[in-house]
Motif scaffolding. Sequence first.
Motif, PDB file in Angstrom:
ATOM      1  N   MET A   1      46.990  50.651  40.844  1.00  0.00           N
ATOM      2  CA  MET A   1      46.788  51.720  39.588  1.00  0.00           C
ATOM      3  C   MET A   1      47.544  50.766  38.938  1.00  0.00           C
ATOM      4  SD  MET A   1      43.905  54.556  39.702  1.00  0.00           S
ATOM      5  CE  MET A   1      44.018  54.570  38.623  1.00  0.00           C
ATOM      6  N   GLN A   2      49.038  51.041  38.830  1.00  0.00           N
ATOM      7  CA  GLN A   2      49.355  50.812  38.423  1.00  0.00           C
ATOM      8  C   GLN A   2      50.037  49.485  38.228  1.00  0.00           C
ATOM      9  OE1 GLN A   2      51.294  52.631  36.181  1.00  0.00           O
ATOM     10  NE2 GLN A   2      49.951  54.507  36.504  1.00  0.00           N
ATOM     11  N   LYS A   3      49.960  48.572  38.841  1.00  0.00           N
ATOM     12  CA  LYS A   3      49.666  46.289  39.097  1.00  0.00           C
ATOM     13  C   LYS A   3      48.879  46.586  38.578  1.00  0.00           C
ATOM     14  CE  LYS A   3      52.271  46.809  43.735  1.00  0.00           C
ATOM     15  NZ  LYS A   3      51.828  46.072  45.283  1.00  0.00           N
ATOM     16  N   GLU A   4      47.170  47.262  38.560  1.00  0.00           N
ATOM     17  CA  GLU A   4      46.479  46.992  37.641  1.00  0.00           C
ATOM     18  C   GLU A   4      46.568  47.048  35.877  1.00  0.00           C
ATOM     19  OE1 GLU A   4      44.405  44.926  38.732  1.00  0.00           O
ATOM     20  OE2 GLU A   4      44.640  44.734  40.575  1.00  0.00           O
ATOM     21  N   ARG A   5      47.126  48.032  35.982  1.00  0.00           N
ATOM     22  CA  ARG A   5      48.036  48.712  34.285  1.00  0.00           C
ATOM     23  C   ARG A   5      48.848  47.413  33.730  1.00  0.00           C
ATOM     24  NH1 ARG A   5      48.863  54.479  32.465  1.00  0.00           N
ATOM     25  NH2 ARG A   5      48.583  54.397  30.205  1.00  0.00           N
TER      26      ARG A   5
ATOM     27  N   VAL B   1      39.574  52.119  28.688  1.00  0.00           N
ATOM     28  CA  VAL B   1      37.630  52.122  29.118  1.00  0.00           C
ATOM     29  C   VAL B   1      37.997  52.026  31.062  1.00  0.00           C
ATOM     30  CG1 VAL B   1      35.513  51.246  29.593  1.00  0.00           C
ATOM     31  CG2 VAL B   1      36.494  51.765  26.989  1.00  0.00           C
ATOM     32  N   ILE B   2      39.381  50.907  30.991  1.00  0.00           N
ATOM     33  CA  ILE B   2      38.770  50.731  32.836  1.00  0.00           C
ATOM     34  C   ILE B   2      39.331  51.230  33.120  1.00  0.00           C
ATOM     35  CG2 ILE B   2      39.702  48.100  33.708  1.00  0.00           C
ATOM     36  CD1 ILE B   2      39.422  46.359  31.914  1.00  0.00           C
ATOM     37  N   TRP B   3      40.606  51.920  33.066  1.00  0.00           N
ATOM     38  CA  TRP B   3      42.159  52.748  32.960  1.00  0.00           C
ATOM     39  C   TRP B   3      41.377  53.888  33.609  1.00  0.00           C
ATOM     40  CZ3 TRP B   3      46.114  52.904  35.578  1.00  0.00           C
ATOM     41  CH2 TRP B   3      47.111  53.714  36.276  1.00  0.00           C
ATOM     42  N   ALA B   4      40.695  54.007  33.137  1.00  0.00           N
ATOM     43  CA  ALA B   4      39.496  55.697  33.201  1.00  0.00           C
ATOM     44  C   ALA B   4      38.331  55.253  34.527  1.00  0.00           C
ATOM     45  CB  ALA B   4      38.721  55.756  31.932  1.00  0.00           C
ATOM     46  N   PHE B   5      37.743  53.939  33.908  1.00  0.00           N
ATOM     47  CA  PHE B   5      36.880  53.355  35.357  1.00  0.00           C
ATOM     48  C   PHE B   5      37.760  53.488  36.678  1.00  0.00           C
ATOM     49  CE2 PHE B   5      35.780  50.196  37.963  1.00  0.00           C
ATOM     50  CZ  PHE B   5      34.135  50.837  38.345  1.00  0.00           C
ATOM     51  N   LEU B   6      39.303  53.183  36.835  1.00  0.00           N
ATOM     52  CA  LEU B   6      39.391  52.343  38.275  1.00  0.00           C
ATOM     53  C   LEU B   6      40.070  54.490  38.635  1.00  0.00           C
ATOM     54  CD1 LEU B   6      42.111  49.941  37.898  1.00  0.00           C
ATOM     55  CD2 LEU B   6      40.469  50.267  38.531  1.00  0.00           C
ATOM     56  N   ASP B   7      40.486  55.303  37.451  1.00  0.00           N
ATOM     57  CA  ASP B   7      40.880  56.814  38.070  1.00  0.00           C
ATOM     58  C   ASP B   7      39.607  57.641  38.668  1.00  0.00           C
ATOM     59  OD1 ASP B   7      43.210  58.757  37.257  1.00  0.00           O
ATOM     60  OD2 ASP B   7      42.043  59.704  36.111  1.00  0.00           O
ATOM     61  N   ASP B   8      38.853  57.176  37.742  1.00  0.00           N
ATOM     62  CA  ASP B   8      37.747  57.982  38.592  1.00  0.00           C
ATOM     63  C   ASP B   8      36.871  57.259  39.941  1.00  0.00           C
ATOM     64  OD1 ASP B   8      37.116  59.127  36.296  1.00  0.00           O
ATOM     65  OD2 ASP B   8      36.028  57.786  35.212  1.00  0.00           O
TER      66      ASP B   8
ATOM     67  N   ALA C   1      34.596  47.433  55.510  1.00  0.00           N
ATOM     68  CA  ALA C   1      33.661  45.765  56.416  1.00  0.00           C
ATOM     69  C   ALA C   1      33.011  44.754  55.102  1.00  0.00           C
ATOM     70  CB  ALA C   1      32.232  45.956  57.461  1.00  0.00           C
ATOM     71  N   LEU C   2      33.304  45.278  53.777  1.00  0.00           N
ATOM     72  CA  LEU C   2      32.082  43.875  53.244  1.00  0.00           C
ATOM     73  C   LEU C   2      33.919  42.944  52.394  1.00  0.00           C
ATOM     74  CD1 LEU C   2      31.425  46.810  49.793  1.00  0.00           C
ATOM     75  CD2 LEU C   2      30.434  45.306  50.967  1.00  0.00           C
ATOM     76  N   GLY C   3      34.431  43.402  52.553  1.00  0.00           N
ATOM     77  CA  GLY C   3      35.771  42.057  52.488  1.00  0.00           C
ATOM     78  C   GLY C   3      35.511  41.114  51.060  1.00  0.00           C
ATOM     79  N   THR C   4      35.129  41.637  49.943  1.00  0.00           N
ATOM     80  CA  THR C   4      35.399  41.127  48.730  1.00  0.00           C
ATOM     81  C   THR C   4      35.796  42.100  47.703  1.00  0.00           C
ATOM     82  OG1 THR C   4      32.903  42.099  48.419  1.00  0.00           O
ATOM     83  CG2 THR C   4      32.990  39.698  49.037  1.00  0.00           C
ATOM     84  N   TYR C   5      37.144  41.689  47.810  1.00  0.00           N
ATOM     85  CA  TYR C   5      38.194  42.180  46.551  1.00  0.00           C
ATOM     86  C   TYR C   5      38.482  42.197  45.123  1.00  0.00           C
ATOM     87  CZ  TYR C   5      38.073  45.330  50.913  1.00  0.00           C
ATOM     88  OH  TYR C   5      38.004  46.022  52.862  1.00  0.00           O
ATOM     89  N   ALA C   6      37.377  41.191  44.572  1.00  0.00           N
ATOM     90  CA  ALA C   6      38.370  40.809  43.460  1.00  0.00           C
ATOM     91  C   ALA C   6      37.465  42.081  42.020  1.00  0.00           C
ATOM     92  CB  ALA C   6      35.987  39.755  43.418  1.00  0.00           C
ATOM     93  N   GLY C   7      38.666  41.403  41.644  1.00  0.00           N
ATOM     94  CA  GLY C   7      38.917  42.886  40.446  1.00  0.00           C
ATOM     95  C   GLY C   7      39.774  43.867  40.755  1.00  0.00           C
ATOM     96  N   PRO C   8      39.763  44.536  39.262  1.00  0.00           N
ATOM     97  CA  PRO C   8      40.930  45.119  39.500  1.00  0.00           C
ATOM     98  C   PRO C   8      40.136  46.754  41.177  1.00  0.00           C
ATOM     99  CG  PRO C   8      40.793  45.078  37.305  1.00  0.00           C
ATOM    100  CD  PRO C   8      39.189  44.245  38.062  1.00  0.00           C
ATOM    101  N   ALA C   9      39.219  47.079  40.893  1.00  0.00           N
ATOM    102  CA  ALA C   9      38.447  47.754  41.562  1.00  0.00           C
ATOM    103  C   ALA C   9      38.821  47.549  42.446  1.00  0.00           C
ATOM    104  CB  ALA C   9      36.905  48.669  40.928  1.00  0.00           C
TER     105      ALA C   9
END
Length: 256
Positions: A113-117, A198-205, A64-72
Amino acid sequence: MAPAGSDITSAVIVDGTLWVLIGFSAATWALILIKGIQHLRIAHHNRVFSKQFWGAQDFQAAAALGTYAGPAGRVAQAGFATLIEADGGTTTHDLEHTGDRQELLDRRLRQQMQKERGALESGLAILATVGSISPFVGLFGTVWGIMGALTSISKSGSASLDVVAGPIGEALIATAVGIAVAVPAVIAYNFFIRRNKVIWAFLDDFAIDFVHLALKTSFIIKRPAARPAASRLADAAGNRKHILNDEELPAKGAHA
Protein backbone atom coordinates in the motif's frame (compact mmCIF):
# COMPACT_ATOMS: atom_id res chain seq x y z
CA MET A 1 26.01 53.40 -22.21
CA ALA A 2 25.03 52.42 -18.68
CA PRO A 3 21.33 53.35 -19.00
CA ALA A 4 21.08 51.50 -22.33
CA GLY A 5 22.72 48.44 -20.80
CA SER A 6 20.34 48.68 -17.86
CA ASP A 7 17.34 48.72 -20.20
CA ILE A 8 18.62 45.66 -22.05
CA THR A 9 19.23 43.80 -18.78
CA SER A 10 15.74 44.67 -17.53
CA ALA A 11 14.12 43.44 -20.76
CA VAL A 12 16.13 40.20 -20.66
CA ILE A 13 15.15 39.50 -17.05
CA VAL A 14 11.46 40.18 -17.67
CA ASP A 15 11.46 38.03 -20.81
CA GLY A 16 13.34 35.28 -18.98
CA THR A 17 10.77 35.39 -16.19
CA LEU A 18 7.94 35.01 -18.69
CA TRP A 19 9.67 32.03 -20.33
CA VAL A 20 10.16 30.39 -16.95
CA LEU A 21 6.46 30.83 -16.22
CA ILE A 22 5.58 29.37 -19.62
CA GLY A 23 7.74 26.36 -18.77
CA PHE A 24 5.95 26.01 -15.43
CA SER A 25 2.60 26.14 -17.23
CA ALA A 26 3.64 23.46 -19.73
CA ALA A 27 4.84 21.18 -16.92
CA THR A 28 1.61 21.78 -15.00
CA TRP A 29 -0.70 20.86 -17.86
CA ALA A 30 1.45 17.85 -18.78
CA LEU A 31 1.19 16.57 -15.20
CA ILE A 32 -2.55 17.24 -15.12
CA LEU A 33 -2.97 15.14 -18.27
CA ILE A 34 -0.72 12.34 -17.01
CA LYS A 35 -2.28 12.17 -13.56
CA GLY A 36 -5.76 12.38 -15.03
CA ILE A 37 -5.11 9.35 -17.25
CA GLN A 38 -3.51 7.56 -14.31
CA HIS A 39 -6.55 8.07 -12.10
CA LEU A 40 -8.95 7.01 -14.85
CA ARG A 41 -7.01 3.76 -15.31
CA ILE A 42 -6.82 3.18 -11.55
CA ALA A 43 -10.56 3.66 -11.15
CA HIS A 44 -11.25 1.24 -14.01
CA HIS A 45 -8.82 -1.45 -12.77
CA ASN A 46 -10.04 -1.22 -9.17
CA ARG A 47 -13.65 -1.48 -10.28
CA VAL A 48 -13.01 -4.51 -12.51
CA PHE A 49 -10.84 -6.30 -9.95
CA SER A 50 -13.28 -5.68 -7.09
CA LYS A 51 -16.11 -7.14 -9.18
CA GLN A 52 -14.04 -10.23 -9.99
CA PHE A 53 -12.66 -10.64 -6.46
CA TRP A 54 -15.95 -10.36 -4.62
CA GLY A 55 -17.69 -12.41 -7.28
CA ALA A 56 -15.36 -15.37 -6.71
CA GLN A 57 -16.80 -18.50 -5.16
CA ASP A 58 -14.38 -18.52 -2.22
CA PHE A 59 -11.00 -17.18 -1.12
CA GLN A 60 -9.12 -19.93 -2.96
CA ALA A 61 -11.02 -19.14 -6.16
CA ALA A 62 -10.16 -15.47 -5.73
CA ALA A 63 -6.48 -16.41 -5.48
CA ALA A 64 -6.73 -18.25 -8.78
CA LEU A 65 -8.04 -15.24 -10.70
CA GLY A 66 -4.60 -14.33 -12.00
CA THR A 67 -5.59 -10.77 -12.92
CA TYR A 68 -3.86 -8.25 -10.67
CA ALA A 69 -4.06 -4.97 -12.56
CA GLY A 70 -4.48 -1.79 -10.56
CA PRO A 71 -3.61 -0.92 -6.95
CA ALA A 72 -6.22 -3.21 -5.38
CA GLY A 73 -5.08 -6.09 -7.57
CA ARG A 74 -1.44 -5.59 -6.67
CA VAL A 75 -2.30 -5.43 -2.96
CA ALA A 76 -4.21 -8.70 -3.30
CA GLN A 77 -1.32 -10.22 -5.25
CA ALA A 78 1.09 -9.30 -2.45
CA GLY A 79 -1.27 -10.87 0.08
CA PHE A 80 -1.73 -14.11 -1.84
CA ALA A 81 2.01 -14.37 -2.49
CA THR A 82 2.68 -13.93 1.24
CA LEU A 83 0.20 -16.66 2.19
CA ILE A 84 1.66 -19.05 -0.39
CA GLU A 85 5.17 -18.24 0.82
CA ALA A 86 4.14 -18.83 4.44
CA ASP A 87 2.53 -22.12 3.50
CA GLY A 88 5.83 -23.20 1.97
CA GLY A 89 7.53 -23.06 5.35
CA THR A 90 10.05 -20.33 4.50
CA THR A 91 8.92 -17.80 7.08
CA THR A 92 11.36 -18.41 9.93
CA HIS A 93 14.80 -18.01 8.37
CA ASP A 94 15.38 -14.25 8.68
CA LEU A 95 14.09 -11.14 10.40
CA GLU A 96 11.84 -10.21 7.49
CA HIS A 97 9.77 -13.34 8.02
CA THR A 98 9.60 -13.28 11.82
CA GLY A 99 6.21 -13.34 13.48
CA ASP A 100 3.09 -15.33 12.80
CA ARG A 101 1.28 -15.42 9.47
CA GLN A 102 -1.13 -12.62 10.31
CA GLU A 103 1.68 -10.26 11.27
CA LEU A 104 3.59 -11.13 8.10
CA LEU A 105 0.47 -10.61 5.98
CA ASP A 106 -0.30 -7.26 7.63
CA ARG A 107 3.25 -6.08 7.05
CA ARG A 108 3.33 -7.12 3.40
CA LEU A 109 -0.04 -5.52 2.68
CA ARG A 110 1.09 -2.26 4.28
CA GLN A 111 4.33 -2.29 2.32
CA GLN A 112 2.46 -2.73 -0.95
CA MET A 113 0.00 0.00 0.00
CA GLN A 114 2.90 2.37 0.67
CA LYS A 115 4.27 1.59 -2.79
CA GLU A 116 0.90 2.38 -4.32
CA ARG A 117 0.73 5.58 -2.30
CA GLY A 118 4.13 6.65 -3.59
CA ALA A 119 3.00 6.06 -7.18
CA LEU A 120 -0.17 8.07 -6.57
CA GLU A 121 1.72 10.99 -5.05
CA SER A 122 4.40 11.16 -7.74
CA GLY A 123 4.35 14.52 -9.51
CA LEU A 124 2.19 16.25 -6.91
CA ALA A 125 5.22 17.95 -5.37
CA ILE A 126 5.83 19.68 -8.71
CA LEU A 127 2.24 20.93 -8.81
CA ALA A 128 2.54 22.20 -5.25
CA THR A 129 5.83 23.94 -6.03
CA VAL A 130 4.49 25.59 -9.18
CA GLY A 131 1.35 26.74 -7.39
CA SER A 132 3.40 28.22 -4.55
CA ILE A 133 6.22 30.02 -6.36
CA SER A 134 4.65 31.10 -9.68
CA PRO A 135 3.07 34.29 -8.26
CA PHE A 136 6.40 35.25 -6.67
CA VAL A 137 8.30 34.57 -9.88
CA GLY A 138 5.82 36.77 -11.73
CA LEU A 139 6.13 39.44 -9.03
CA PHE A 140 9.91 39.35 -9.37
CA GLY A 141 9.59 40.01 -13.10
CA THR A 142 7.13 42.82 -12.44
CA VAL A 143 9.33 44.52 -9.86
CA TRP A 144 12.35 44.32 -12.12
CA GLY A 145 10.31 45.59 -15.06
CA ILE A 146 9.01 48.53 -13.05
CA MET A 147 12.55 49.40 -12.01
CA GLY A 148 13.56 49.49 -15.66
CA ALA A 149 10.45 51.49 -16.56
CA LEU A 150 11.18 54.07 -13.86
CA THR A 151 14.73 54.36 -15.13
CA SER A 152 13.45 55.00 -18.65
CA ILE A 153 10.94 57.56 -17.35
CA SER A 154 13.65 59.42 -15.44
CA LYS A 155 15.72 59.62 -18.63
CA SER A 156 12.81 61.02 -20.60
CA GLY A 157 12.25 63.73 -17.98
CA SER A 158 8.46 63.37 -18.21
CA ALA A 159 6.08 61.66 -15.77
CA SER A 160 2.90 62.01 -17.80
CA LEU A 161 0.41 59.15 -17.97
CA ASP A 162 1.34 58.36 -21.57
CA VAL A 163 4.96 57.84 -20.59
CA VAL A 164 4.31 55.88 -17.37
CA ALA A 165 1.40 53.63 -18.40
CA GLY A 166 3.15 51.68 -21.18
CA PRO A 167 6.31 50.42 -19.42
CA ILE A 168 4.59 49.73 -16.09
CA GLY A 169 1.69 47.95 -17.82
CA GLU A 170 4.13 45.70 -19.64
CA ALA A 171 5.88 44.91 -16.35
CA LEU A 172 2.60 43.96 -14.66
CA ILE A 173 2.02 41.26 -17.28
CA ALA A 174 4.55 39.06 -15.48
CA THR A 175 2.44 39.09 -12.30
CA ALA A 176 -0.72 38.27 -14.26
CA VAL A 177 1.02 35.36 -15.98
CA GLY A 178 2.35 34.10 -12.65
CA ILE A 179 -1.16 34.03 -11.17
CA ALA A 180 -2.55 32.39 -14.30
CA VAL A 181 0.06 29.63 -13.98
CA ALA A 182 -0.47 29.14 -10.25
CA VAL A 183 -4.27 28.79 -10.26
CA PRO A 184 -4.49 25.56 -12.37
CA ALA A 185 -1.59 24.03 -10.44
CA VAL A 186 -3.26 24.66 -7.07
CA ILE A 187 -6.65 23.40 -8.27
CA ALA A 188 -5.10 20.25 -9.77
CA TYR A 189 -3.04 19.61 -6.64
CA ASN A 190 -6.08 19.81 -4.37
CA PHE A 191 -8.13 17.64 -6.72
CA PHE A 192 -5.54 14.87 -6.94
CA ILE A 193 -4.87 14.98 -3.21
CA ARG A 194 -8.58 14.40 -2.66
CA ARG A 195 -8.64 11.54 -5.16
CA ASN A 196 -5.59 9.97 -3.50
CA LYS A 197 -7.34 10.03 -0.13
CA VAL A 198 -10.34 8.25 -1.63
CA ILE A 199 -8.15 5.57 -3.23
CA TRP A 200 -6.11 5.16 -0.05
CA ALA A 201 -9.28 4.69 2.01
CA PHE A 202 -10.47 2.09 -0.52
CA LEU A 203 -7.17 0.20 -0.32
CA ASP A 204 -7.19 0.36 3.48
CA ASP A 205 -10.69 -1.12 3.63
CA PHE A 206 -9.74 -3.77 1.08
CA ALA A 207 -6.65 -4.77 3.06
CA ILE A 208 -8.73 -5.15 6.24
CA ASP A 209 -11.28 -7.30 4.41
CA PHE A 210 -8.45 -9.35 2.89
CA VAL A 211 -7.01 -10.12 6.32
CA HIS A 212 -10.46 -11.11 7.62
CA LEU A 213 -10.99 -13.45 4.68
CA ALA A 214 -7.53 -14.95 5.20
CA LEU A 215 -8.35 -15.42 8.89
CA LYS A 216 -11.33 -17.58 7.97
CA THR A 217 -9.00 -19.91 6.07
CA SER A 218 -6.42 -19.91 8.92
CA PHE A 219 -4.05 -17.94 6.66
CA ILE A 220 -3.57 -20.97 4.44
CA ILE A 221 -3.87 -20.78 0.70
CA LYS A 222 -3.07 -23.46 -1.83
CA ARG A 223 -0.71 -22.82 -4.67
CA PRO A 224 -2.45 -22.39 -8.04
CA ALA A 225 -2.63 -25.80 -9.63
CA ALA A 226 -0.33 -26.19 -12.62
CA ARG A 227 -1.59 -28.01 -15.68
CA PRO A 228 -0.36 -31.61 -15.91
CA ALA A 229 2.51 -32.27 -18.27
CA ALA A 230 0.48 -34.93 -20.11
CA SER A 231 -2.25 -32.40 -20.84
CA ARG A 232 0.29 -29.89 -22.18
CA LEU A 233 1.86 -32.58 -24.38
CA ALA A 234 -1.54 -33.62 -25.69
CA ASP A 235 -2.36 -30.01 -26.59
CA ALA A 236 0.98 -29.65 -28.34
CA ALA A 237 0.42 -32.90 -30.28
CA GLY A 238 -3.05 -31.75 -31.28
CA ASN A 239 -1.74 -28.43 -32.51
CA ARG A 240 1.02 -30.18 -34.46
CA LYS A 241 -1.51 -32.55 -36.05
CA HIS A 242 -3.73 -29.63 -36.98
CA ILE A 243 -0.81 -27.87 -38.66
CA LEU A 244 0.15 -31.03 -40.61
CA ASN A 245 -3.42 -31.47 -41.81
CA ASP A 246 -3.49 -27.90 -43.02
CA GLU A 247 -0.24 -28.48 -44.91
CA GLU A 248 -1.51 -31.71 -46.50
CA LEU A 249 -4.63 -30.11 -47.97
CA PRO A 250 -2.80 -28.07 -50.65
CA ALA A 251 -0.71 -31.12 -51.53
CA LYS A 252 -3.78 -33.32 -52.07
CA GLY A 253 -5.35 -30.62 -54.18
CA ALA A 254 -2.23 -30.52 -56.36
CA HIS A 255 -2.25 -34.32 -56.87
CA ALA A 256 -5.91 -34.23 -57.81
